[in-house]
Scaffold this active site. Structure first.
Site, mmCIF file in Angstrom:
data_model
loop_
_atom_site.group_PDB
_atom_site.id
_atom_site.type_symbol
_atom_site.label_atom_id
_atom_site.label_comp_id
_atom_site.label_asym_id
_atom_site.label_seq_id
_atom_site.Cartn_x
_atom_site.Cartn_y
_atom_site.Cartn_z
ATOM 1 N N GLY A 222 57.779 -3.574 3.522
ATOM 2 C CA GLY A 222 57.081 -4.867 2.885
ATOM 3 C C GLY A 222 56.728 -4.507 0.959
ATOM 4 O O GLY A 222 56.629 -3.904 0.768
ATOM 5 N N THR A 226 50.594 -5.520 1.505
ATOM 6 C CA THR A 226 50.712 -6.523 2.200
ATOM 7 C C THR A 226 50.006 -6.094 3.226
ATOM 8 O O THR A 226 49.792 -6.371 4.364
ATOM 9 C CB THR A 226 51.355 -6.621 2.659
ATOM 10 O OG1 THR A 226 52.346 -5.430 2.606
ATOM 11 C CG2 THR A 226 52.252 -7.656 1.707
ATOM 12 N N GLY A 227 49.208 -4.386 3.378
ATOM 13 C CA GLY A 227 48.727 -4.037 4.599
ATOM 14 C C GLY A 227 49.297 -3.596 4.886
ATOM 15 O O GLY A 227 48.908 -3.353 6.420
ATOM 16 N N LYS A 228 50.263 -2.603 4.545
ATOM 17 C CA LYS A 228 51.088 -1.009 5.237
ATOM 18 C C LYS A 228 50.178 -0.335 5.515
ATOM 19 O O LYS A 228 49.781 0.359 6.819
ATOM 20 C CB LYS A 228 51.909 -0.776 4.360
ATOM 21 C CG LYS A 228 53.446 -2.109 4.303
ATOM 22 C CD LYS A 228 54.351 -1.645 3.512
ATOM 23 C CE LYS A 228 54.437 -1.290 2.343
ATOM 24 N NZ LYS A 228 53.819 -2.408 1.037
ATOM 25 N N HIS A 443 52.015 -28.699 -25.620
ATOM 26 C CA HIS A 443 53.318 -27.721 -24.573
ATOM 27 C C HIS A 443 53.485 -28.369 -23.796
ATOM 28 O O HIS A 443 54.107 -28.201 -22.732
ATOM 29 C CB HIS A 443 53.324 -26.666 -25.319
ATOM 30 C CG HIS A 443 54.357 -25.898 -24.655
ATOM 31 N ND1 HIS A 443 55.456 -24.988 -24.545
ATOM 32 C CD2 HIS A 443 54.326 -25.047 -23.211
ATOM 33 C CE1 HIS A 443 55.220 -24.217 -24.035
ATOM 34 N NE2 HIS A 443 54.859 -24.177 -23.286
ATOM 35 N N GLU A 444 51.825 -27.918 -22.398
ATOM 36 C CA GLU A 444 51.415 -28.261 -21.094
ATOM 37 C C GLU A 444 51.771 -29.381 -20.937
ATOM 38 O O GLU A 444 51.986 -30.419 -19.575
ATOM 39 C CB GLU A 444 50.526 -27.528 -21.556
ATOM 40 C CG GLU A 444 49.588 -26.122 -21.652
ATOM 41 C CD GLU A 444 50.660 -25.334 -21.427
ATOM 42 O OE1 GLU A 444 51.210 -25.810 -19.886
ATOM 43 O OE2 GLU A 444 50.781 -24.410 -21.467
ATOM 44 N N HIS A 447 55.411 -30.233 -19.903
ATOM 45 C CA HIS A 447 55.270 -29.373 -18.484
ATOM 46 C C HIS A 447 55.098 -30.664 -17.430
ATOM 47 O O HIS A 447 56.018 -30.997 -16.586
ATOM 48 C CB HIS A 447 54.844 -28.818 -18.582
ATOM 49 C CG HIS A 447 55.303 -27.024 -19.247
ATOM 50 N ND1 HIS A 447 56.665 -26.827 -18.894
ATOM 51 C CD2 HIS A 447 55.237 -26.572 -20.141
ATOM 52 C CE1 HIS A 447 57.349 -25.704 -19.568
ATOM 53 N NE2 HIS A 447 55.938 -25.354 -20.303
#
Ligand code: ADP
Ligand code: MG
Ligand code: ZN
Length: 631
Positions: A222, A226-228, A443-444, A447
């Site tokens: 993974g 992710t916690g492996k 610009h923002e 969007h």
């Protein structure tokens, strides 16, 4: 030869006693004066002359540099001596001593011999310990057929011999792992698969009785964070067995053969402690596909071969399970993956909405919070975040609360830390010029207006022009209401238009281009390329796959698999899609130019506005905008 803990401890005590005995014997032999107790009394020179006259003197020791005379008398007990200072002018002293029948000893102290003496006295214990340890170690090794594992005399004599910690495998008693499945949130499927392993470790006998062959190894695959590693530890914690962990990169050392020895050693130790977990983190560092390429790595191959041999060789009935973790499963050697080795593959994927919420809740439990706290909102705002990111978000929130001088973390702290994790810290030191600030505002808002004009798509939740350490001068945050697992072609096209909205606004208002759109361009191009090469969303190529994804768990890079001529046409198609999106964004902004001015000015003034503020202003006296839910 196997050496249990008890025996090892006894050996160690024996070793210390023998070494001390040797030290004592040697020190009395080499430096007899050291241990002897000599009682010296000061006497006058006259007394010496008198004793000589009476022929009572036995030995005289004359030291040249300070002209001191130490002498003993006949008939006295041993250990009694007298000291006086010789008259330098008394030339007859020698004669007198001779006449008295005493033995004369002249000591000429030299600095060199002094130094050597001090050196020997100070360092002899260490020297003796080292020599003895080395000798003992050699003896042990010989009796073990020279490949034996380290004879550890405890860490106290670190470095002695060469036997210490050869494998580097950290042995952690199960109590110390301190992690169980309760500490892993959201990875329900992975936990389910690992429960069987736990059960096997708890009752290996039950499986043996029925004749079942259990997996020797399981591979946790993974994306990073992710916690492996956490899951592997939790398996050991659940089963209450020792946890041996080593990282793949630790195997790869400079000297050929060391890695293989480490593997051998690791499994030997595991065999002694079974049932137990052997965990090889980042196994891709050692388990990379062996190929006939030019850059063969002897060391790595030897290590891998040893690993394969050990995995076939160990006695599974004792209850050893080898877990490994990687985020590059496709680069692993096929031999590692065949049945009997890492034949089980346990995906540890990025958490979904429910998983993210569970992880946030788990980590928030350790933090003092000020209600109301809505972790669902945080989970919604963080699609694609890993467990490590989420745990980081909670921690950053707590840190922010401390910075603000509060005793409890609030929802606002957590929301701000989402942005910190996504975009970096606010950078107050970046001072934009007035014109730059205006450009960023337009610009923002560009969007945001394009995003708001889409029928579907995530609502805008926040717009800001506060610079971040990541280099972003501002950004527009959009958060999906629900988790999406599929994206339609129309949604992809909409998203492309939103990416183009920033640059389109700059062009429309200022008639110029800035570098501020670089990231938008990169994202848009990547998306457009995927659309054509992987998603089959173009008329020209239809459902033909034109690329493959490499490192699915890392950066998802796509590499083209088509002919060079086709690649050229792919580029043309990508350009066309982006151009269309750009035109569309420009069109939307032209229609809403008035609102663009109004909102950009508002953002310029306030620097950060919420999605609600944005929508209210946008919809005010504006029939063009479709009614939209606000976040
Ligand atoms: P990986 O080995 O997959 O790269 P780690 O196991 O090292 O990731 O995870 C790093 C940290 O992230 C953990 O110590 C933990 O605090 C947090 N974390 C990751 N996944 C989870 C999860 N599913 N539940 C709780 N915490 C998690
Ligand atoms: Mg890890
Ligand atoms: Zn932008």
């Amino acid at each position: 030869m196997e050496m249990d803990d008890h025996k090892r401890r006894r050996n160690m005590i024996l070793y210390v006693i023998i070494a001390m005995a040797i030290y004592l014997v040697l020190s009395t032999l080499l430096f007899p004066n050291l241990g002897q107790h000599v009682q010296i009394s000061q006497v006058s020179y006259t007394q010496l002359l008198k004793d000589l006259e009476d022929k009572k003197v036995d030995t005289v020791q004359y030291t040249t540099d300070d002209a001191s005379v130490v002498y003993t008398r006949k008939g006295d007990d041993e250990g009694i001596a007298y000291e006086t200072t010789a008259m330098p002018t008394d030339a007859q002293l020698t004669d007198r001593i001779n006449d008295a029948g005493a033995t004369l000893d002249v000591v000429v102290p030299s600095n060199d011999s002094n130094m050597l003496l001090y050196f020997l006295i100070y360092f002899s214990p260490i020297l003796i310990f080292l020599l003895f340890g080395w000798w003992l170690n050699r003896k042990m090794k010989k009796s073990m057929g020279d490949d034996g594992p380290s004879m550890n005399f405890g860490g106290g004599f670190g470095g002695m011999g060469g036997g210490l910690g050869k494998s580097g495998a950290r042995i952690v008693a199960s109590k110390d792992v301190g992690v169980t499945f309760k500490d892993v949130a959201g990875q329900e499927e992975a936990k389910e698969s690992l429960k069987e392993v736990v059960d096997f470790l708890e009752n290996p006998k039950r499986y043996e009785d029925i004749g079942a062959r259990l997996p020797r190894g399981a591979l946790l695959v993974g994306p990073p964070g992710t916690g492996k590693t956490l899951l592997a530890k939790a398996v050991a914690g659940e089963a209450g067995v020792p946890f041996f962990s080593i990282s793949g990169s630790e195997f790869v050392e400079m000297f050929v053969g060391r890695g293989a020895a480490k593997v051998r050693d690791l499994f030997k130790q595991a065999n002694e402690k079974a049932p137990c977990i052997v965990f090889i983190d980042e196994i891709d560092a050692v388990g990379k596909r062996r190929d006939a390429g030019l850059s063969t790595n002897d060391e790595r191959e030897q290590t891998l071969n040893q690993l394969l041999t050990e995995m076939d060789g160990f006695d599974n009935h004792k209850g050893i399970v080898v877990l490994a973790a990687t985020n590059r499963p496709d680069s692993l050697d096929p031999a590692l993956l065949r049945p009997g080795r890492f034949d089980r593959r346990i995906p540890v994927e990025l958490p979904d909405l429910a998983g993210r919420k569970a992880i946030l809740e788990l980590h928030a439990k350790d933090v003092k919070t000020q209600p109301p706290i809505d972790l669902t909102a945080i989970a919604r705002a963080t699609p694609g975040a890993s467990g490590a990111d989420l745990s980081n978000i909670i921690n950053e929130g707590a840190l922010r609360a401390v910075r603000m001088g509060r005793a409890r973390a609030t929802q606002e702290d957590f929301e701000e830390s989402v942005e910190v994790v996504i975009a970096g810290q606010q950078r107050k030191s970046t001072i934009l010029s007035d014109h730059e600030k205006q450009v960023v505002s337009y610009h923002e808002i560009g969007h945001a207006i394009v995003a708001a004009s889409m029928k579907e798509g995530a609502p805008v939740t926040k717009i800001t022009i506060v610079p971040r350490t990541s280099g972003a001068l501002g950004y527009t945050m959009q958060v999906e209401e629900d988790e999406k697992f599929l994206t339609t072609k129309q949604e992809v096209l909409d998203k492309l238009a939103v990416y183009c909205g920033g640059r389109a606004a700059e062009e429309l208002i200022f008639g110029e281009m800035t570098t501020g759109a670089a990231n938008d361009i990169e994202q848009a191009t990547k998306l457009a390329r995927n659309m054509i090469t992987r998603f089959g969303m173009s008329e020209e190529f239809g459902m033909m796959a034109l690329g493959t994804v490499q490192n699915a768990y890392l950066n998802q890079d796509t590499s083209l698999t088509c002919a060079p001529g086709t690649a050229e046409r792919v580029d043309d198609a990508v350009l066309k899609v982006i151009e269309q999106a750009h035109a569309r964004a420009l069109q939307v902004l032209k229609e809403n130019k008035f609102k663009l001015h109004e909102l950009a000015r508002y953002l310029y003034k306030k620097e950060t506005i919420t999605g609600e503020e944005f929508m209210t202003l946008l919809k005010r006296e504006n029939p063009l905008m479709p009614p939209k839910p606000t976040a």
